[in-house]
Write an enzyme that holds these catalytic residues in place. Sequence first.
Site, PDB file in Angstrom:
ATOM      1  N   HIS A 184       0.825  -1.213   0.000  1.00 30.47           N
ATOM      2  CA  HIS A 184       0.000   0.000   0.000  1.00 30.47           C
ATOM      3  C   HIS A 184       0.853   1.254   0.000  1.00 30.47           C
ATOM      4  CE1 HIS A 184      -3.682  -2.093   0.165  1.00 30.47           C
ATOM      5  NE2 HIS A 184      -3.620  -2.469   1.430  1.00 30.47           N
ATOM      6  N   ARG A 290      -8.585  -1.498 -15.013  1.00 28.77           N
ATOM      7  CA  ARG A 290      -8.402  -2.720 -14.232  1.00 28.77           C
ATOM      8  C   ARG A 290      -9.611  -2.911 -13.304  1.00 28.77           C
ATOM      9  NH1 ARG A 290      -3.222  -0.045 -13.941  1.00 28.77           N
ATOM     10  NH2 ARG A 290      -1.590  -1.216 -15.027  1.00 28.77           N
ATOM     11  N   ARG A 326     -11.187  -4.022 -18.967  1.00 31.26           N
ATOM     12  CA  ARG A 326     -10.702  -5.390 -18.855  1.00 31.26           C
ATOM     13  C   ARG A 326     -11.543  -6.092 -17.799  1.00 31.26           C
ATOM     14  NH1 ARG A 326      -4.655  -6.562 -16.878  1.00 31.26           N
ATOM     15  NH2 ARG A 326      -5.530  -5.974 -14.856  1.00 31.26           N
ATOM     16  N   GLU A 424      -1.513 -11.908 -23.936  1.00 32.62           N
ATOM     17  CA  GLU A 424      -0.535 -12.013 -22.853  1.00 32.62           C
ATOM     18  C   GLU A 424      -0.069 -13.452 -22.634  1.00 32.62           C
ATOM     19  OE1 GLU A 424      -2.370 -10.516 -19.292  1.00 32.62           O
ATOM     20  OE2 GLU A 424      -4.307 -11.371 -19.809  1.00 32.62           O
ATOM     21  N   ASN A 447       3.420  -7.407 -19.451  1.00 33.35           N
ATOM     22  CA  ASN A 447       3.870  -7.895 -18.139  1.00 33.35           C
ATOM     23  C   ASN A 447       3.792  -9.419 -18.073  1.00 33.35           C
ATOM     24  OD1 ASN A 447       3.997  -5.198 -17.672  1.00 33.35           O
ATOM     25  ND2 ASN A 447       2.375  -5.116 -16.139  1.00 33.35           N
ATOM     26  N   ASP A 448       2.616  -9.961 -18.390  1.00 34.40           N
ATOM     27  CA  ASP A 448       2.469 -11.412 -18.362  1.00 34.40           C
ATOM     28  C   ASP A 448       3.077 -12.072 -19.592  1.00 34.40           C
ATOM     29  OD1 ASP A 448       1.365 -12.062 -15.901  1.00 34.40           O
ATOM     30  OD2 ASP A 448      -0.661 -11.537 -16.536  1.00 34.40           O
ATOM     31  N   ARG A 458       7.755 -12.735 -12.548  1.00 28.77           N
ATOM     32  CA  ARG A 458       8.091 -11.312 -12.489  1.00 28.77           C
ATOM     33  C   ARG A 458       8.143 -10.762 -11.068  1.00 28.77           C
ATOM     34  NH1 ARG A 458       2.959  -8.132 -12.973  1.00 28.77           N
ATOM     35  NH2 ARG A 458       1.241  -9.528 -13.489  1.00 28.77           N
ATOM     36  N   CYS A 495      -0.998  -2.318 -23.451  1.00 27.86           N
ATOM     37  CA  CYS A 495      -1.275  -1.724 -22.147  1.00 27.86           C
ATOM     38  C   CYS A 495      -0.327  -2.208 -21.058  1.00 27.86           C
ATOM     39  CB  CYS A 495      -2.717  -1.992 -21.729  1.00 27.86           C
ATOM     40  SG  CYS A 495      -3.141  -3.746 -21.647  1.00 27.86           S
TER      41      CYS A 495
END
Length: 557
Positions: A184, A290, A326, A424, A447-448, A458, A495
Amino acid sequence: MSGSIVSRGIAIGRVMRIEPYKPVGLIKTEDTEGAKSLLLKSMTQTSEELNALVDKTRENVGDHEAAIFEAHLMILSDPTLLPQIESIIEHDSLSAASAVESVLSSMEDMFKNLDSDYMKERALDIYDIKKRWVKNILSPTDNNISLSSGVILVAEELTPSDTLELDMSKVEGLLMEKGGLTSHTAILAQSMDIPAMVGCGSLENLTQNTMLILDARQGEIILDFDDKILSDYQKLKEEEAKEKEALKRFVDVKGQTKDGKRVEIASNIAGIDDIKGVHENGGEGVGLFRTEFVYMNRSSAPTEEEQFKIYKKIVEGLKGKPIIFRTMDIGGDKEVPYLNMPAEPNPFLGFRAVRYCLQDKNLFKAQIRAILRASAYGSIKIMFPMIGSIRQFLDAKALVETCKNELKSEGIKINDVPLGIMIEIPSAAILSEEFAKYVDFFSIGTNDLTQYTLAVDRQNESVSELYDYFDPAVLSLIQHVIKVANKTKTWVGMCGSAAGDPLMIPLLVSWGIDEISMASSQILKAKQIVSEMTLKPIEMEQIMACYDAKAVRALFT
């Protein structure tokens, strides 16, 4: 010394150490009734403080960050918590502070021992509540820490309330010995645009008032420096500020190369609070919403009506700019306890995203119906994450068609909503020409795609140097998808993190990408890069001849 960068920039200042919580240990009491009375009084004070933090955070930072403390309140109001602590006071004759520490420390340890990195980070929430509650038992009138200007906060691990109760306008930077990229405090540092690094290891040598330079661009903490080094960094800091100011001239500029290639430059968002950043930075739309964050920090799933109100507010807030929803990407590093998803040894390869949604169709339908209803208020597309086969896409599309028919029969207005997929999983990239026969658009999630192509977790620090989207294999798949999209006239965007990388942007534009979507803070720099470039062919043979990502990067540096 080094660590993981969570918010980029340069900070120069004196160390202000925030000392860690000191356990009270097992303190016995003969006055158990008095201890229980003190427990209730301190619990009320803790609840009041958290409610005040919710209001303060919502006003000064945003709803998404305020949800952190709403989650703390939910934990505190758990009907099983107070009886559990009172029972320890009665049976073990412990003081109120010792009993709170005992119960919450056990909860904290439980979260720390879970496999999921995301759930491990939630142990910090329990620690935060414990620290506050025990403080209110022992020293209920203690004032908060006061700060002088120009400090770099150093701590073992700052809790979210530490960060928000301090006067952050006086803080130049943040350094934490522990903590991860999903903590956080990392999220809050990014929101407040404060240079920050976490996971730095022991920082014992950073004593109070030590002068240091935090280079949260290169990931360096510089202690031993002379006047020349200090002067150089002060100039870099000034240049960074001037560059940010100069980039504002691109706010109203559309993404277009010198020779006329149009590229939409959009934002990635997680909620309504991010809309302000879209407009302030000239985002041409939202390339990734997201939606899973709507499901997080709650005790139960949001209803269709709750989601519709949130989605409608976001769509209207964009004032006509397009947005790609998404569908919820739950699983992997984003767990939702109330869904009771099974523990998995390899969650990134397991029951997540569309795989889960196609199993829990009632949950999925509620989201799809809410998105379709919101389509009446703006320009919406829907994309499905973790699609690995054409059958999965067709199953998801069939459910959307069912929802459309239901809403039309109910007399609810909806607009046409294009359907696309995240590219992805390598299988989707390889089969992109087949997918193009069925989908309306592609969005590449680097990313994936990178971790699946290279078989590199990752989030695993031990192999982090292997995780690089400039690897020739990853670039080969990206170029293949864009080439297929251009050939089949299928709209294609990106993205993932690579979309905002200044080194990657010219490559993507030259290959013919239609859109790049990134953090709002990266948009103005991306617009500058696109507007100052001309298209030039980049031969894949040159990239494939490189032996690793580092060599590829050297080609374009």
